[in-house]
Design an enzyme around this catalytic site. Structure first.
Site, PDB file in Angstrom:
ATOM      1  N   LYS A 203      57.856 -15.881   2.618  1.00  0.00           N
ATOM      2  CA  LYS A 203      57.423 -14.628   1.991  1.00  0.00           C
ATOM      3  C   LYS A 203      58.459 -13.517   2.103  1.00  0.00           C
ATOM      4  O   LYS A 203      59.364 -13.560   2.930  1.00  0.00           O
ATOM      5  CB  LYS A 203      56.064 -14.207   2.572  1.00  0.00           C
ATOM      6  CG  LYS A 203      54.966 -15.125   2.032  1.00  0.00           C
ATOM      7  CD  LYS A 203      53.590 -14.616   2.260  1.00  0.00           C
ATOM      8  CE  LYS A 203      52.614 -15.568   1.535  1.00  0.00           C
ATOM      9  NZ  LYS A 203      51.234 -15.345   1.927  1.00  0.00           N
ATOM     10  N   ARG A 237      49.817 -22.183   6.825  1.00  0.00           N
ATOM     11  CA  ARG A 237      50.037 -22.660   5.447  1.00  0.00           C
ATOM     12  C   ARG A 237      51.533 -22.579   5.184  1.00  0.00           C
ATOM     13  O   ARG A 237      52.084 -21.480   5.144  1.00  0.00           O
ATOM     14  CB  ARG A 237      49.239 -21.769   4.490  1.00  0.00           C
ATOM     15  CG  ARG A 237      49.337 -22.149   3.027  1.00  0.00           C
ATOM     16  CD  ARG A 237      48.544 -21.162   2.161  1.00  0.00           C
ATOM     17  NE  ARG A 237      48.602 -21.536   0.766  1.00  0.00           N
ATOM     18  CZ  ARG A 237      49.602 -21.215  -0.050  1.00  0.00           C
ATOM     19  NH1 ARG A 237      50.629 -20.504   0.385  1.00  0.00           N
ATOM     20  NH2 ARG A 237      49.583 -21.609  -1.310  1.00  0.00           N
TER      21      ARG A 237
HETATM   22  N1  HH2 Z   1      49.766 -17.267   0.021  1.00  0.00           N
HETATM   23  C1  HH2 Z   1      50.023 -17.693  -1.227  1.00  0.00           C
HETATM   24  C2  HH2 Z   1      49.056 -18.410  -1.943  1.00  0.00           C
HETATM   25  N2  HH2 Z   1      47.875 -18.739  -1.382  1.00  0.00           N
HETATM   26  N3  HH2 Z   1      46.404 -18.675   0.481  1.00  0.00           N
HETATM   27  C3  HH2 Z   1      46.130 -18.270   1.723  1.00  0.00           C
HETATM   28  N4  HH2 Z   1      44.957 -18.583   2.300  1.00  0.00           N
HETATM   29  N5  HH2 Z   1      47.040 -17.534   2.453  1.00  0.00           N
HETATM   30  C4  HH2 Z   1      48.238 -17.172   1.945  1.00  0.00           C
HETATM   31  O1  HH2 Z   1      49.005 -16.477   2.646  1.00  0.00           O
HETATM   32  C5  HH2 Z   1      48.575 -17.580   0.610  1.00  0.00           C
HETATM   33  C6  HH2 Z   1      47.600 -18.331  -0.113  1.00  0.00           C
HETATM   34  C7  HH2 Z   1      51.347 -17.393  -1.865  1.00  0.00           C
HETATM   35  O2  HH2 Z   1      52.274 -18.410  -1.624  1.00  0.00           O
HETATM   36  P1  HH2 Z   1      52.701 -19.584  -2.640  1.00  0.00           P
HETATM   37  O3  HH2 Z   1      51.542 -20.476  -2.945  1.00  0.00           O
HETATM   38  O4  HH2 Z   1      53.864 -20.295  -2.097  1.00  0.00           O
HETATM   39  O5  HH2 Z   1      53.181 -18.839  -3.956  1.00  0.00           O
HETATM   40  P2  HH2 Z   1      52.527 -18.638  -5.391  1.00  0.00           P
HETATM   41  O6  HH2 Z   1      51.194 -18.016  -5.194  1.00  0.00           O
HETATM   42  O7  HH2 Z   1      53.509 -17.747  -6.130  1.00  0.00           O
HETATM   43  O8  HH2 Z   1      52.394 -19.974  -6.059  1.00  0.00           O
END
Ligand code: HH2
Length: 258
Positions: A203, A237
């Site tokens: 992040k 995660r």
């Molecule tokens: N962060 C993201 C997405 N889902 N869910 C939970 N519970 N906690 C988090 O911190 C969280 C989440 C964002 O990360 P990522 O899936 O890698 O990116 P994107 O949403 O751009 O696909």
């Protein structure tokens, strides 16, 4: 919790853009590396991202959820849309991971109608607007209060306490100072009694702390995962499963009761 993004536009740059074979290969790799759960997402939540239509999200995630139904670990669906929750649960998912904290009308009912586990995450605003000017008086208290309130609403709807996890939502409507306060105050979030899930992997806050681009934040992500576990997180995660599992093995050996 290993991440599988079926998006074309994930902030982390790992989006599979609907490639089901690629997702299955990634799932096998993450399980080999030691993931205990897989989180499947079909809508990017990066700052500034607009929602995708339900049907597009379903087209991206359902084939993967179906294909993973026979895999040996639980599959989580990363969505805030009740229709996507219901369809993914029917297709074999056993966890709902909602970045919107079950605020969407019908979300609590979708979870209550199943026997799935659920992660309630805190976000100030929506992905489109959340980083414009997030502000709090006391971020740790406000976030914890929100999570307990939503968890309580789930329990009132018949979802057993043992099915609920909470997540402060690092980077979701938070400045660096808010993210750091939440990381330091994660023990307060955990004192609610609900298991805490923490997502810090790759992040922006890690970029701010290290000066590294997204693809070079693995070490920072591992350190962040350990910091979260040290403050009481039970689930992390992550994109970089192998490195995190190794670090946690050493951590657990050094601090068996931690
Ligand atoms: N962060 C993201 C997405 N889902 N869910 C939970 N519970 N906690 C988090 O911190 C969280 C989440 C964002 O990360 P990522 O899936 O890698 O990116 P994107 O949403 O751009 O696909």
């Amino acid at each position: 919790m290993g991440i599988i993004n079926m998006t074309p536009d994930s902030f982390s740059g790992d989006g599979l853009a609907g490639n089901v074979d690629g997702a299955l290969a990634q799932a096998r790799r993450l399980i080999d590396e030691g993931a205990d759960m897989l989180d499947i997402g079909g809508e990017s939540t990066r700052p500034g991202a607009a929602p995708v239509p339900e049907e597009d999200e379903l087209d991206r995630v359902l084939p993967v959820v179906r294909a993973l139904a026979d895999f040996p670990i639980p599959v989580s669906i990363d969505t805030w849309k009740p229709k996507v929750m219901r369809a993914a649960l029917a297709a074999g998912a056993s966890v709902v991971n909602d970045i919107n904290g079950l605020r969407e009308p019908g979300a609590i009912e979708a979870v209550a109608a199943s026997d799935c586990a659920v992660c309630v995450m805190h976000m100030q605003g929506s992905p489109l607007t959340m980083q414009i000017d997030p502000s709090y008086r006391d971020v740790v208290t406000e976030v914890t209060d929100f999570l307990c309130r939503q968890a309580g609403r789930l329990e009132d709807a018949g979802v057993a306490r043992a099915r609920i996890m909470i997540d402060p939502g690092f980077g979701f409507g938070k400045q660096l100072e808010h993210n750091l306060a939440l990381l330091r105050g994660l023990d307060h979030v955990a004192s609610s009694g609900y298991p805490v899930l923490a997502g810090l992997s790759r992040k922006t806050m890690l970029g701010a702390l290290t000066g590294r681009q997204i693809g070079a934040r693995s070490a920072a992500g591992v350190a962040a995962a350990l910091a979260a576990v040290a403050r009481g997180a039970k689930i992390v995660r992550v994109h970089d499963v192998a490195a995190t599992v190794d670090a946690l093995a050493v951590w657990k050996a050094a601090f068996p009761s931690g």
